[in-house]
Structures are given as structure tokens and as C-alpha cells.
Design an enzyme around this catalytic site. Structure first.
Site, PDB file in Angstrom:
ATOM      1  N   GLU A   1       3.743  -7.938  -7.765  1.00 25.31           N
ATOM      2  CA  GLU A   1       2.471  -7.299  -8.131  1.00 25.31           C
ATOM      3  C   GLU A   1       2.654  -6.577  -9.469  1.00 25.31           C
ATOM      4  O   GLU A   1       3.286  -5.526  -9.543  1.00 25.31           O
ATOM      5  CB  GLU A   1       2.045  -6.310  -7.049  1.00 25.31           C
ATOM      6  CG  GLU A   1       1.825  -6.955  -5.692  1.00 25.31           C
ATOM      7  CD  GLU A   1       1.539  -5.944  -4.608  1.00 25.31           C
ATOM      8  OE1 GLU A   1       0.382  -5.488  -4.506  1.00 25.31           O
ATOM      9  OE2 GLU A   1       2.478  -5.588  -3.871  1.00 25.31           O
TER      10      GLU A   1
ATOM     11  N   LYS B   1       1.653  -2.603 -10.359  1.00 24.72           N
ATOM     12  CA  LYS B   1       2.243  -1.457  -9.673  1.00 24.72           C
ATOM     13  C   LYS B   1       3.162  -0.709 -10.633  1.00 24.72           C
ATOM     14  O   LYS B   1       3.598  -1.240 -11.642  1.00 24.72           O
ATOM     15  CB  LYS B   1       3.023  -1.918  -8.434  1.00 24.72           C
ATOM     16  CG  LYS B   1       2.161  -2.603  -7.379  1.00 24.72           C
ATOM     17  CD  LYS B   1       2.884  -2.771  -6.062  1.00 24.72           C
ATOM     18  CE  LYS B   1       3.003  -1.443  -5.337  1.00 24.72           C
ATOM     19  NZ  LYS B   1       3.556  -1.613  -3.968  1.00 24.72           N
TER      20      LYS B   1
ATOM     21  N   GLU C   1       8.689  -1.263  -8.749  1.00 27.60           N
ATOM     22  CA  GLU C   1       7.702  -1.682  -7.748  1.00 27.60           C
ATOM     23  C   GLU C   1       7.088  -3.051  -8.041  1.00 27.60           C
ATOM     24  O   GLU C   1       6.421  -3.616  -7.183  1.00 27.60           O
ATOM     25  CB  GLU C   1       6.592  -0.627  -7.649  1.00 27.60           C
ATOM     26  CG  GLU C   1       7.059   0.702  -7.100  1.00 27.60           C
ATOM     27  CD  GLU C   1       7.572   0.591  -5.665  1.00 27.60           C
ATOM     28  OE1 GLU C   1       6.910  -0.102  -4.858  1.00 27.60           O
ATOM     29  OE2 GLU C   1       8.623   1.157  -5.369  1.00 27.60           O
TER      30      GLU C   1
ATOM     31  N   GLU D   1       7.692  -2.867   6.814  1.00 26.40           N
ATOM     32  CA  GLU D   1       8.120  -3.122   5.437  1.00 26.40           C
ATOM     33  C   GLU D   1       9.637  -3.051   5.363  1.00 26.40           C
ATOM     34  O   GLU D   1      10.255  -2.138   5.922  1.00 26.40           O
ATOM     35  CB  GLU D   1       7.565  -2.080   4.452  1.00 26.40           C
ATOM     36  CG  GLU D   1       6.106  -2.149   4.140  1.00 26.40           C
ATOM     37  CD  GLU D   1       5.699  -1.049   3.147  1.00 26.40           C
ATOM     38  OE1 GLU D   1       6.487  -0.734   2.229  1.00 26.40           O
ATOM     39  OE2 GLU D   1       4.595  -0.499   3.302  1.00 26.40           O
TER      40      GLU D   1
END
Length: 346
Positions: A318, A321, A326, A269
Site C-alpha cells: 500500500e 501508508k 508500512e 495480523e
């Protein structure tokens, strides 16, 4: 004479074929993307796979063996890291049959998916209150999954490891001083590294210059974090660093060397958010991710010329999140439009 010419021509064709394969392997795109699915507006997996093909994203990381995603990867040339969820680890560590069942249901079931690694857990650390109770089970679970993979005949193709946070390093500056936290080194890190050395598995680690920068903006320059510094910023003996990512990766190399871990480092990541926090702009996200793709092809000062297999977080925003930061790590919006121009071309 003609027969000899034919043999020579055949040899040349064979040689060219071998060289082509070698060149393709060498030129293979080193950068992929993490494919998270915590959102209620994400496109279907088949469309996401098509998006990956469109943008030449040849590697993806899944955080779990999502049954709505894996079938879409069947028969594609996309290589896949698939995760064993943290909550499954204690059971798998205790029961080898459960590990066999996991491999059978999530790997063998998808015989045409190009699995590359199995990451047994994500960012588990004995020092993290949320995962400390799982930490003693990580290496036994990794071993059980490895045994199950080997028994299935895939041991030479699918490597097994666990994805760690960069926080397992206690020292990272200068990079040559990189060292794991002493309180977890002998009980947690060394058994894992010994396993990886034995099985030739990769050391998977999440590396975020973004968080390093926002936690210490007085000492870390933004251009150093974004790969945009016009010159070297850090001198560390014979090594010089123009960007923070390389420095962090080399700190991991140095830490591994200190515990006898001559293994490949894979960045599972990294990325830069486009909104929701300090220094989060579209332009900064573009600068970081675009420059990252170019940089990892060249290795680091400690390992020049050795490309770094790297996964950008995240493929698509997303929206479920939290906190707000995030939600904004994606390269693409949920409507599949890129936030900014980016190329994964070789």
C-alpha cells in the site's frame, strides 16, 4: 441379500461423504491475508479476488466494509473478516438502531458474501493516546453489533469480536507468564473476554514477531523470529519453543487462561516487511511468511495439533501508508506479481 447389499453400499457412500466433508474441513487452509486498500495503484477488487483464487487464499480480512470490495466477494468461497471502523464505534455503542443499520447496510446487503467474523475496531486500547477515548465504548459496541447480527438470523454463523494489539499483554516472557496489563484487565479485558466466552466468539489479536525482534535484537535471535532456528530456543517448563510466533501466541493463551477465557485465539495480523527498516529483505519476508503458513497448521506447544487461524499482513503493498516501512508488507506488488514464491496450498 441384494437389498441388504444396496443398503450397505448406500451407508458406505453416506459415510464416505461425511468423512470427505470432515477431511475437507480439517484440511482447510488456516492462513489468509489482510486486504488493505491505502494505495493509489492497487488493482480492482475483482482482480484481487481472482488473485486470491489463483493462490488458494481462502480467507481475507477487510479493515472496513469497503463498498468497492464487498461486491467482488459475492458468490465466492472466500471467508471474510470485516471491520467496524474505529471512528464508528462510539455511535454504535450509544445507539442500538445504528448498530442495526450498520449490519443491514454492510452485512445483510451482501447476502452471498461468506462473512466469518465482524471485528469491531482495530487495536483500541485504554493505554493508547489515539484510541483511549474509544475504549470504553468497545464492549457496548460489540454487544450491539452482536445483537443486531443475532436478530438478523446470522448469529450462529457470524461471530463478533474486536481486534487487539499484542500490547494489551503486560507480560509475555516466558509464555506461561503471559498476562494482560493489570491497569486494563478488570475494566477492559475481562468484560470483553466474558462476552466472548458467552457467545463463543474468538479472541482476535495482532501478533508481530518483527517488532519484538527489532525492539530487542540483543536478546531475540533473528532465526528465532523467522522460524529458521535449527533447534528449540526457549524452554518454559514442559514447553519448548523453536520460534517467537508460537511463544507470543501461547503467551496470549496463558493470559486468557488467567482471566477465565477458554476461547479460540485468531491472529488477525502478522507478517514481515520486505523493505523500509531493520532486517527488511525479500528473503526475510519470504522466510517468515512461508514458514508461518506451515507452522500454524500444527498449533503451538500449549495447544499442539490445533491449527491457528492466521492472517498475513498484507496482501498487496500500500503505497500511501506511512512511514516508509508500512508500504512494504505485501505478499504481492500492485501489478499482482508475487514478491517471492509462496504457497497457501492445503
Amino acid at each position: 441379500m441384494a437389498k441388504q447389499c444396496f443398503k450397505n453400499a448406500a451407508f458406505v457412500r453416506m459415510l464416505m461423504t461425511v468423512l470427505s466433508v470432515v477431511c475437507l474441513h480439517t484440511a482447510d487452509a488456516q492462513t489468509g491475508a489482510s486486504y488493505g486498500t491505502i494505495g493509489d495503484d492497487l488493482p480492482p477488487a475483482t482482480e484481487v479476488v481472482a488473485l486470491c483464487h489463483q493462490y488458494n487464499i481462502q480467507r481475507i480480512r477487510l479493515f472496513n466494509p469497503n463498498p468497492s470490495v464487498l461486491p467482488a466477494l459475492n458468490g465466492t468461497n472466500i471467508s471474510v473478516i470485516v471491520g467496524v471502523p474505529n471512528e464508528d464505534i462510539i455511535g454504535i455503542a450509544r445507539d442500538a438502531q445504528l448498530a442495526q443499520s450498520w449490519v443491514r447496510n454492510n452485512i445483510l446487503k451482501y447476502e452471498n458474501v461468506n462473512f466469518r467474523y465482524i471485528a469491531v475496531g482495530n487495536e483500541i486500547s485504554p493505554l493508547d493516546g489515539g484510541s483511549a477515548g474509544i475504549a470504553p465504548s468497545v464492549v457496548p459496541a460489540v454487544q450491539n453489533i452482536y445483537n443486531a447480527v443475532s436478530a438478523s438470523g446470522l448469529g450462529g454463523r457470524v461471530k463478533v469480536s474486536t481486534a487487539l494489539s499484542f500490547g494489551v499483554l503486560g507480560t509475555s516472557y516466558p509464555p506461561s507468564a503471559g498476562a494482560f496489563r493489570p491497569e486494563i484487565q478488570s475494566s477492559y479485558i475481562k468484560p470483553l473476554v466474558q462476552f466472548l466466552v458467552k457467545t463463543r466468539g474468538p479472541f482476535l489479536v495482532n501478533v508481530y514477531p518483527y517488532f519484538a525482534y527489532v525492539s530487542n535484537p540483543n536478546d531475540i535471535r533473528l532465526d528465532y523470529a523467522l522460524f529458521t532456528s535449527p533447534s528449540n530456543v526457549v524452554r518454559d517448563g514442559q514447553y519448548q519453543y523453536q520460534n517467537l510466533f508460537d511463544a507470543m501466541v501461547d503467551a496470549a493463551h496463558a493470559a486468557l487462561q488467567k482471566v477465565g477465557g477458554d476461547v479460540e485465539v485468531v491472529i488477525t495480523e502478522t507478517g514481515w516487511p520486505s523493505a523500509g527498516g531493520t532486517a527488511t529483505t525479500i528473503d526475510n519476508a519470504r522466510s517468515y511468511n512461508s514458514n508461518l503458513i506451515k507452522s500454524v497448521r500444527n498449533g503451538t506447544p500449549r495447544k499442539p495439533g490445533k491449527p491457528i487461524e492466521t492472517y498475513i499482513f498484507d496482501l498487496i503493498d500500500e503505497n500511501q501508508k506511512s512511514p516508509e516501512l508500512e508500504k512494504h508488507w505485501g505478499l504481492f506488488l500492485p501489478n499482482k506479481q508475487p514478491k517471492y514464491p509462496i504457497s497457501f496450498a492445503k
